[in-house]
Design an enzyme around this catalytic site. Structure first.
Site, PDB file in Angstrom:
ATOM      1  CB  CYS A  16     -19.818 -23.732   3.858  1.00  0.00           C
ATOM      2  SG  CYS A  16     -19.526 -22.509   2.578  1.00  0.00           S
ATOM      3  CG  ASP A 429     -42.425 -17.560  31.671  1.00  0.00           C
ATOM      4  OD1 ASP A 429     -42.442 -18.475  32.508  1.00  0.00           O
ATOM      5  OD2 ASP A 429     -42.081 -16.391  31.943  1.00  0.00           O
ATOM      6  CG  ASP A 628     -40.344 -11.963  30.864  1.00  0.00           C
ATOM      7  OD1 ASP A 628     -40.525 -13.096  31.360  1.00  0.00           O
ATOM      8  OD2 ASP A 628     -40.396 -10.926  31.529  1.00  0.00           O
TER       9      ASP A 628
END
Length: 734
Positions: A16, A429, A628
């Site tokens: 699609c 991080d 986070d």
């Protein structure tokens, strides 16, 4: 050139997306068209002098899809958000609808399967057939025609454009089984396939539910980001304080922010001093001291003093709004996963239908008997029915994700598995990912003649009056050691420098070594230890009584227990670990040394994290990003694989492809291994799903396979796929 984003309703699969993109690109004046299956959106860049939004919508509607209200990329922040909220709502409705359909289909298909497999008869004759057969026919018809309606509708849409996809395969296969079964029922034949069509439809609907559920999480990330901002602000006008909705705040408005409140918008401090927790924005673990003329950012948290600020940016210009846009753009630009089954079905389906038709015609010409020609033709369609194809992906994902859940690893969708199959670099991080993300007392260094417990007791007695996170770390340490605190009087906060109070008739001051030196204090007795602690990137406070130094207390964001082990595992697997942080270079290097990380990127701002990920990708490397914070959300979305630490903020969890519930760094490595293992299972499943077709179709066409055996072979292919998926439970991760 103008850029617009609008929602497309009614997309079922990757083909699609391809068709809609192709149609949009054919519109004169369109430069770039990107359709995102995960978000059900189209983002189009076009020349306004050659095309209008109406032309774009018409191109989509011609394909048989609907267009929802557009949310312009260059519209207001609210409009942009509204568009995504709307999309998110539509996704929630879609998940509920697909869940309901799947449950009803399974509930109805099981009795049909039991009747057929058990040759059950009820002893009640209706029109020459047992009632059980009519019940089986009714149940099969409801599941195939009513609950499987979307597949038949999709098949007709494809037919109008002379194309085919998975909808065509499902529709033709199940309708063939149904029509043949009714024909056999009328001819008093015993080979009925109502349950075959019903079970196929139910299993495919179950797969569609899993798919819809995983897609819903993509749009939720943006909605979560928007919720982070303050909802109201305290406006100061003519000396009067009024609470107003955040939308009414204008540039140059003067606002009051009390302790414990969110900064309402980006601005500059006019008066007051405080510590602001900016970890959700910058990744800095320690609160940042703010005074007059310092910049503050919307959605960060004011932890201690009251501030008066002047708004400098509002709405879509704030840092938070820019992060929202970055996450949105990263998701929109990414090509959706191209399902292998859909790609092959574009060629496979017309071939199968062609073989079935040729088989029927040849057998009719050879025998002159309609029954003799229908049976092999239906056998071709039944063996080609995508039952195993429907199971190939969801079963492997179900087993992989359930194993992961038991290990504290949440794999959110099939896309994560494909992305995790080959990773070259894992970027971590620092704050809250490799470290705990909250300050803790690491060293208590008493001066000669002072006991460690005495030093901590005196410091905690004063700091108990302060809301500053460093103060709370000292108080928590005293609580851990069950120390009984003394009474402190005349508490005073020295803005950004420290605190002072009277304890047992002495004036105690706790603050930075710089504050102590400025007031003529002598740090010499502890200078060597102070220097060593500062080299370790710890925040050191001097505890002073009546100008005599009692000792030092060092506070730091401590490294997680298994961080070093995680780095060793990555190095052993030839995956390069990189640490990225908003902290200064000295702090970053000290922490990286503790863990054995060679490559460090320090003093990195939120948008630079995305650029660091892009820089690795530009070298042709596949990047996993582990983070986070909210500031990590754009990087999580940009990375080839986003791994969010579940102990962090909700939005990072939404933006990640994989979530580590317990926040252990070793889980990041294990999640890679699990995703690789599960994706390998999917590929094997697809192989088994197709191998039966490749072997079975010629046998069926030559009349060596009647439909009941074809259905059995198809069922066996499903069993082999499920059995292969179950192997993921026991396979080693290493």
């Amino acid at each position: 050139m103008k850029t617009t984003t609008f929602t497309i309703i009614g997309m079922h699969c990757a083909s699609c997306v391809v068709r809609n993109e192709r149609s949009l690109k054919k519109v004169p004046g369109v430069r770039v068209a990107s359709v995102n299956y995960a978000l059900n959106t189209a983002t189009v860049e076009y020349d306004e002098s050659k095309a209008s939004e109406h032309d774009l919508h018409k191109a989509i509607e011609k394909n048989g899809y609907k267009v929802d209200m557009p949310a312009s990329h260059h519209g207001s922040h609210g409009a942009h958000a509204g568009g995504h909220d709307h999309g998110g709502g539509a996704t929630a409705a879609e998940v509920q609808s697909s869940k309901r359909k799947a449950i009803i289909a399974i509930v109805l298909a099981i009795p049909a399967l039991v009747i057929a497999m058990g040759n059950i008869e009820l002893g009640v004759d209706i029109s020459g057939r047992d009632l059980a057969m009519w019940i089986e026919a009714a149940l099969g018809s409801i599941v195939i025609l009513a609950l499987g309606y979307q597949f038949h509708e999709g098949m007709l849409k494809q037919l109008r454009h002379f194309t085919a996809n998975m909808d065509t395969l499902i529709s033709v296969g199940t309708l063939a089984a149904l029509i043949y079964s009714f024909w056999a029922l009328s001819q008093e034949g015993d080979d009925l396939y109502f349950e075959t069509g019903a079970v196929i439809t139910a299993l495919i609907l179950l797969g569609k539910f899993f798919e819809a559920r995983s897609r819903g999480q993509a749009s939720a990330a943006i909605a979560k980001l928007l919720q982070l901002g303050a909802k109201s602000a305290r406006l100061i006008k003519d000396g009067q304080e009024t609470e107003v909705p955040i939308e009414q705040v204008r540039i140059d408005d003067v606002l009051l922010v009390k302790p414990g409140e969110k900064i309402p918008t980006d601005g500059v401090v006019v008066s007051g001093a405080s510590a602001i927790d900016e970890s959700m924005l910058t990744g800095e673990s320690m609160p940042v001291e703010k005074k007059q003329d310092d910049l503050v950012y919307g959605a960060t948290m004011n932890t201690s003093g009251a501030l008066t600020m002047k708004a400098t940016k509002v709405g879509k210009d704030t840092i938070l709004a820019q992060i929202v846009k970055m996450v949105s753009d990263a998701q929109t630009q990414k090509a959706p996963i191209q399902k292998l089954a859909d790609q092959i079905s574009g060629v496979f389906v017309p071939i199968v239908i062609g073989i079935a038709l040729v088989t029927g015609v040849v057998w009719y010409l050879a025998t002159g008997n309609i029954e003799s020609s229908i049976i092999p033709a239906v056998a071709v369609l039944v063996i080609a029915c995508p039952c195993a194809l429907g199971l190939a992906t969801p079963t492997a994902i179900m087993v992989g994700t359930s194993r992961g859940a038991g290990m504290g690893i949440l794999i959110k969708n099939g896309e994560a598995l494909e992305r995790g199959k080959k990773i070259d670099v894992m970027v971590f991080d620092k704050t809250g990912t490799l470290t705990e993300g909250k300050p803790q007392v690491t060293n208590i260094v008493p001066n000669t003649g002072v006991q460690e417990s005495e030093l901590l007791t005196l410091a905690a007695s004063v700091e108990t009056f302060s809301e500053h996170p460093l103060a709370q770390a000292i108080v928590n340490k005293a609580k851990e050691q069950s120390l009984s605190l003394k009474t402190a009087e005349g508490f005073l906060s020295l803005a950004g420098k420290g605190v002072t109070a009277n304890v047992d008739g002495r004036t105690l001051t706790i603050g930075s070594p710089k504050l102590f030196s400025e007031h003529g204090g002598d740090v010499t007795p502890l200078a060597a230890k102070l220097s060593r602690l500062q080299e370790e990137a710890k925040t050191v406070m001097t505890v002073v009584a009546d100008n005599a130094i009692l000792g030092l207390i060092a506070v730091a964001d401590v490294v997680k227990e298994d961080a070093k082990q995680a780095i060793e595992m990555l190095n052993a697997a030839k995956i390069k670990p990189v640490m990225i942080t908003g902290d200064n270079q000295k702090t970053a290097d000290a922490i990286a040394r503790l863990m054995g990380i060679q490559e460090v990127r320090a003093e990195v701002l939120p948008h630079d994290k995305v650029n660091e990920v892009k820089a690795f990708q530009a070298k042709g490397l596949k990047v996993a990003f582990v983070g986070d914070g909210i500031n990590d959300a754009p990087a999580l979305a940009q990375a080839d694989l986003g791994i969010a630490v579940g102990t962090g903020t909700d939005v990072a969890i939404e933006a990640g492809n994989i979530v580590l519930v317990k926040g252990h760094p070793t889980k990041a490595f294990e999640s890679l291994k699990l995703s690789q293992l599960t994706f390998r299972g999917i590929k094997q499943n697809l192989f088994w799903a197709f191998i039966y077709n490749i072997i079975g179709i010629p046998l069926a066409a030559f009349g060596l396979l009647n439909p009941i055996i074809a259905a059995g072979a198809m069922a066996f292919s499903s069993v082999s796929v499920v059995t292969n998926s179950l192997r993921i439970r026991r396979a080693r991760l290493g």
